[in-house]
Design an enzyme around this catalytic site. Structure first.
Site, short mmCIF file in Angstrom:
data_model
loop_
_atom_site.label_atom_id
_atom_site.label_comp_id
_atom_site.label_asym_id
_atom_site.label_seq_id
_atom_site.Cartn_x
_atom_site.Cartn_y
_atom_site.Cartn_z
N HIS A 349 -6.43 0.57 -21.03
CA HIS A 349 -6.82 0.96 -19.52
C HIS A 349 -6.37 2.29 -19.36
CE1 HIS A 349 -8.38 -2.82 -17.77
NE2 HIS A 349 -7.90 -3.47 -18.88
N LYS A 528 -6.62 2.72 -2.70
CA LYS A 528 -6.03 2.58 -4.00
C LYS A 528 -4.54 2.66 -4.18
CE LYS A 528 -9.00 5.85 -5.01
NZ LYS A 528 -9.79 5.46 -6.30
N ARG A 529 -3.96 2.37 -5.34
CA ARG A 529 -2.66 2.66 -5.47
C ARG A 529 -2.13 4.00 -5.18
NH1 ARG A 529 0.78 -1.59 -7.36
NH2 ARG A 529 2.27 -0.06 -7.35
N LYS A 534 -4.48 10.24 -8.46
CA LYS A 534 -5.35 9.77 -7.66
C LYS A 534 -5.30 10.79 -6.52
CE LYS A 534 -4.96 4.80 -8.66
NZ LYS A 534 -6.27 4.23 -9.00
N THR A 636 -12.70 1.17 -10.15
CA THR A 636 -13.63 -0.25 -9.53
C THR A 636 -13.93 -0.07 -8.21
OG1 THR A 636 -11.52 -1.83 -9.51
CG2 THR A 636 -13.29 -1.71 -11.56
N LYS A 640 -17.19 -0.81 -5.73
CA LYS A 640 -17.53 -1.50 -4.62
C LYS A 640 -17.90 -0.63 -3.34
CE LYS A 640 -12.99 -3.52 -6.00
NZ LYS A 640 -11.70 -3.28 -5.63
C1 LIG Z 1 -10.62 -2.64 -6.37
C2 LIG Z 1 -9.08 -2.95 -6.04
C3 LIG Z 1 -8.30 -1.92 -6.70
C4 LIG Z 1 -8.83 -0.66 -7.59
O1 LIG Z 1 -9.12 0.32 -6.95
P1 LIG Z 1 -9.56 1.71 -7.58
O2 LIG Z 1 -9.94 2.79 -6.45
O3 LIG Z 1 -10.27 1.76 -8.76
O4 LIG Z 1 -8.04 2.16 -8.12
C5 LIG Z 1 -6.97 -1.54 -6.31
N1 LIG Z 1 -6.36 -2.89 -5.33
C6 LIG Z 1 -7.22 -3.62 -4.83
C7 LIG Z 1 -6.92 -4.48 -3.81
C8 LIG Z 1 -8.50 -3.59 -5.21
O5 LIG Z 1 -9.53 -4.57 -4.26
#
Ligand SMILES: *Cc1c(COP(=O)(O)O)cnc(C)c1O
Length: 792
Positions: A349, A528-529, A534, A636, A640
């Protein structure tokens, strides 16, 4: 009895007899739990039928081992997949409650940090939808990811208590438990090695059924909880030493007490290694027990079981499976290694060096002496088979878990095309040369049931009216709306759905964050985190530069924007917490600026989690996917957003590359250096200074921070950020700034032609069907697991 009446009856029975509550005394949580139990009842028959069909047909099972499952709320998922949405809504309405209020009462099960854990949750749901026999194995953390709040703009962490209330979904399996040992020594007995641990805890199983779309199939999520072998020390208790008497219990339970709030640095924590071995060992014993109850010859294990390791956290599965087969079942060492290798697979990952797990040989030998010895045997066997000396499992006194997982795997996969290529070129270059067939790509995906059907009911209704519901488990069918982008009436309906989602979010922001926003402004979202790679700081720098530009020309025709941030920083990640503080400090100044605030606002709702994501994503116009190229393995969140008709401003990183190919480059705002250019740029020693020297906007934005514009005149507050960006700037924020600004102005211009924007948004939805996790799982089944769907 008609279906609705039967359901109502079941709900009231659970309220009365399972919870012991009279309807007139029940609060919303009581109703929610009673509803969950009534829904859970409907999962049990398909669950049993699935298990029976798998066993009777002698089918291969998939075992997904993951330290994290970020499942969020489960009630709506279950209601939707079982087709009970209307019945449940009507029933709650008759009882004077609203289903959406009841759904919102459920706490998020936050047994994960971010993308890795959410991927595992999407995969479980897809496996059930497809009807592939599978068990997800993980840890039943007492406390999931911490709760985030802000005090004066700074992150405050508090423990999360998802188990405080009854967790309605799980079944405690008191009959399923295994002893898991640590420490001790290894002795030879009759030619066998016997590990004699000096500490033992019990792994106790808790099962949650996971039902797929249309309720035809259900798999199991089995989470392990640590229990003591002796509850308490009665002798000590009788002497009045009450705290000491409870010590064994406390120590054992510590193992599953908390989720490590960071999946991207190797903290080298002993407890974390114990957690990893604990759930891996219990899961493998469970897998062998199940195999043994159906088949005899352990050499056939790879034919009946495919084990997927979600990152290296369960990589100790390699030596542990060898130990179980060789030491405990008497298979030859050579055969045990081969059998394990044919059964195990590993998903990588991350390429971030600080996130690649390493455990010191000393700690390994102390906690897992037999495993350390087996790792050396595995290393020797690998050297003998592949006499190149370039790869060792142990280096500088550390066991390299990525290399161990690789060597013990049948297939190793990356999570996007770019990431898989980079894996071959960088971290696993040497191993890839030795095993050119082993690495495969399986680009991540997201489940459309949660991320479109449930999260975006307005879009779903619109889609259902045009193309029915076939897309829900065959997401490529979204292509069928592509011809409709030229239909003005449909575009208007699509735009109206987005507008209504934005109005709903505006109301929520007004009620909970005390800020008013215009639903017609552009909603620009980065959730995101919080991590330097990022680059939330690139985003906030652009906000500062834009604020300054608006001040220069307050009467120009600016495109109103609302920038929304969401995300948690690991408690020990100081720099990420400074970024949070900067965003909140900038928000405070900008939102109260009488000149600019009608054009630009910054909002940062605390405690980003799955439920907040479900709320924000359908209301988003612009998705920020701006990581330094080469650093985001897949993402991911980006998927979405695209599915829900947000346009992406993004770099050529992770799955952004594939998203851009799918939706078309004209429907994606690309900026920034490529992964290759990033590597080259870093060789220029003063790259940041050069970038700042060449862009007055960037220089001015950094000056504003430095001069205290967001810290009441204090020049030290954000010194660490400014110094980093104008000095090493490892993640190349400054070098990408100019092109990011350019792309954002292109976004502004595009957003002003609302109809053309909606066309692009619709094309994003229409062309993103490939991003379904059903497609990903089918890829794993074909390329990695060689497992088939079983239809009941
Ligand atoms: C989808 C999701 C992530 C992943 O987000 P990235 O933008 O791909 O880092 C992290 N936390 C939550 C709560 C999510 O639903």
């Amino acid at each position: 009895m008609p279906a609705a009446a039967a359901f109502r009856d079941s709900l009231l029975r659970h309220l009365t007899y399972s919870l012991g509550k009279a309807p007139e005394n029940a609060d919303i949580t009581d109703w929610r739990i009673a509803l969950s139990l009534a829904v859970r009842d409907r999962m049990v028959d398909p669950w049993f039928a699935s298990a029976r069909a798998t066993q009777e047909g002698g089918h291969k099972r998939v075992y997904y081992l993951s330290m994290e499952f970020l499942i969020g709320r489960l009630l709506e998922d279950a209601v939707v997949n079982l087709g009970l949405l209307d019945v449940a809504a009507d029933t709650m309405h008759e009882l004077g409650l609203s289903l959406s209020d009841v759904l919102a009462d459920e706490p998020d099960a936050a047994l994960g940090n971010g993308g890795l854990g959410r991927l595992a949750a999407c995969f479980l749901e897809s496996l059930s939808t497809i009807g592939c026999p599978a068990v997800g194995y993980g840890i039943r953390y007492e406390h999931g990811l911490f709760k985030q709040s802000f005090r004066d703009g700074r992150q405050i962490e508090s423990p999360e208590d998802w188990l405080q209330q009854d967790h309605a979904w799980e079944f405690e399996r008191s009959g399923v438990s295994f002893d898991v040992g640590f420490g001790g020594d290894v002795v030879e007995r009759g030619g066998h090695c016997v590990w004699r641990p000096d500490e033992t805890v019990i792994a106790a199983a808790y099962d949650t059924p996971v039902v797929g779309w249309r309720g035809n199939w259900a798999n199991t999520l089995r989470l392990w909880s640590a229990k003591p072998t002796t509850i308490f020390d009665l002798a000590r208790f009788n002497r009045g030493e009450y705290a000491a008497a409870a010590e064994p219990e406390t120590l054992a339970r510590t193992i599953t007490r908390v989720l490590y709030p960071d999946d991207s640095t190797d903290e080298g924590k002993r407890l974390r290694l114990k957690q990893e071995f604990f759930f891996t060992a219990a899961s493998l014993r469970d897998i062998l027990r199940r195999f043994g109850s159906e088949f005899d010859d352990l050499k056939q294990l790879p034919k009946k079981a495919a084990i997927q390791l979600n990152d290296t956290h369960p990589a100790i599965a390699g030596p542990e499976l060898v130990r179980l087969l060789h030491d405990e079942r008497g298979m030859s060492l050579d055969c045990a290694i081969k059998t394990a290798q044919a059964t195990l697979n590993y998903t990588n990952h991350t390429l971030l060096p600080e996130a690649l797990e390493r455990w010191s040989e000393g700690l390994m030998r102390e906690l897992l002496p037999r495993h350390m010895a087996l790792i050396e045997r595995i290393d020797d066997a690998h050297h003998q088979a592949y006499p190149s000396r370039t790869v060792s499992l142990v280096e500088n006194g550390d066991v390299k878990m990525g290399e161990l997982a690789f060597v013990m795997a049948n297939r190793v996969n990356g999570v996007s095309a770019l990431h898989t290529d980079l894996m071959k070129q960088t971290v696993f270059k040497d191993l890839h040369a030795l095993h050119p067939e082993r690495i495969v790509n399986e680009t991540n995906g997201v489940t459309p049931r949660r991320w479109v059907l449930s999260a975006n009911p307005r879009l779903s209704t619109l889609l259902a009216g045009r193309i029915g519901l076939g897309w829900v488990d065959d997401l490529q069918q979204l292509e069928r709306i592509e011809p409709m982008v030229d239909d003005k009436a449909f575009r208007d309906q699509y735009a109206a759905a987005k507008r209504a989602n934005k109005a709903g979010l505006s109301d929520w922001l007004r009620d909970t964050q005390d800020v008013s926003v215009d639903p017609d402004a552009m909603f620009d979202v980065q959730i995101k985190r919080i991590h330097e790679y990022k680059r939330q700081h690139l985003n906030i720098l652009e906000a500062i530069a834009l604020w300054q530009a608006i001040h220069d020309q307050p009467n120009a025709d600016w495109t109103p924007r609302v920038k929304i941030f969401g995300g948690k920083a690991a408690p020990g990640y100081v720099f990420a917490k400074e970024i949070i503080y900067l965003i909140n400090s900038v928000a405070k100044v900008l939102n109260s600026d009488p000149v600019t605030s009608k054009f630009l606002k910054v909002i940062y709702p605390p405690n980003y989690n799955v439920s907040l994501a479900e709320q924000l994503i359908p209301a988003t116009d612009l998705s920020e996917q701006i990581s330094t190229a080469g650093k985001e393995a897949s993402g991911t969140g980006n998927m979405k957003f695209a599915l829900n008709g947000a346009l992406t401003v993004g770099t050529l990183d992770g799955a952004n590359v594939e998203i851009r190919d799918l939706v078309g480059p004209e429907n994606f705002f690309l900026f920034g250096m490529t992964a290759q250019e990033v590597v080259e740029r870093r060789m220029i020693e003063d790259h940041a200074a050069q970038a700042i020297g060449a862009d007055t906007r960037l220089a001015r934005a950094l000056d504003a921070i430095r001069s205290g514009a967001f810290s009441g005149g204090d020049r030290d507050t954000f010194a660490s950020i400014v110094d980093n960006l104008s000095g090493p700037d490892y993640f190349l924020v400054c070098s990408d700034f100019t092109d990011y600004w350019r792309a954002q102005r292109d976004v502004d211009a595009a957003f002003r032609d609302r109809d053309a924007w909606m066309r692009m948004a619709m094309l994003n939805t229409a062309r993103s069907g490939w991003l379904s996790s059903d497609r990903t799982i089918r890829g794993y089944m074909a390329d990695i697991w060689k497992a088939d769907a079983v239809h009941t």
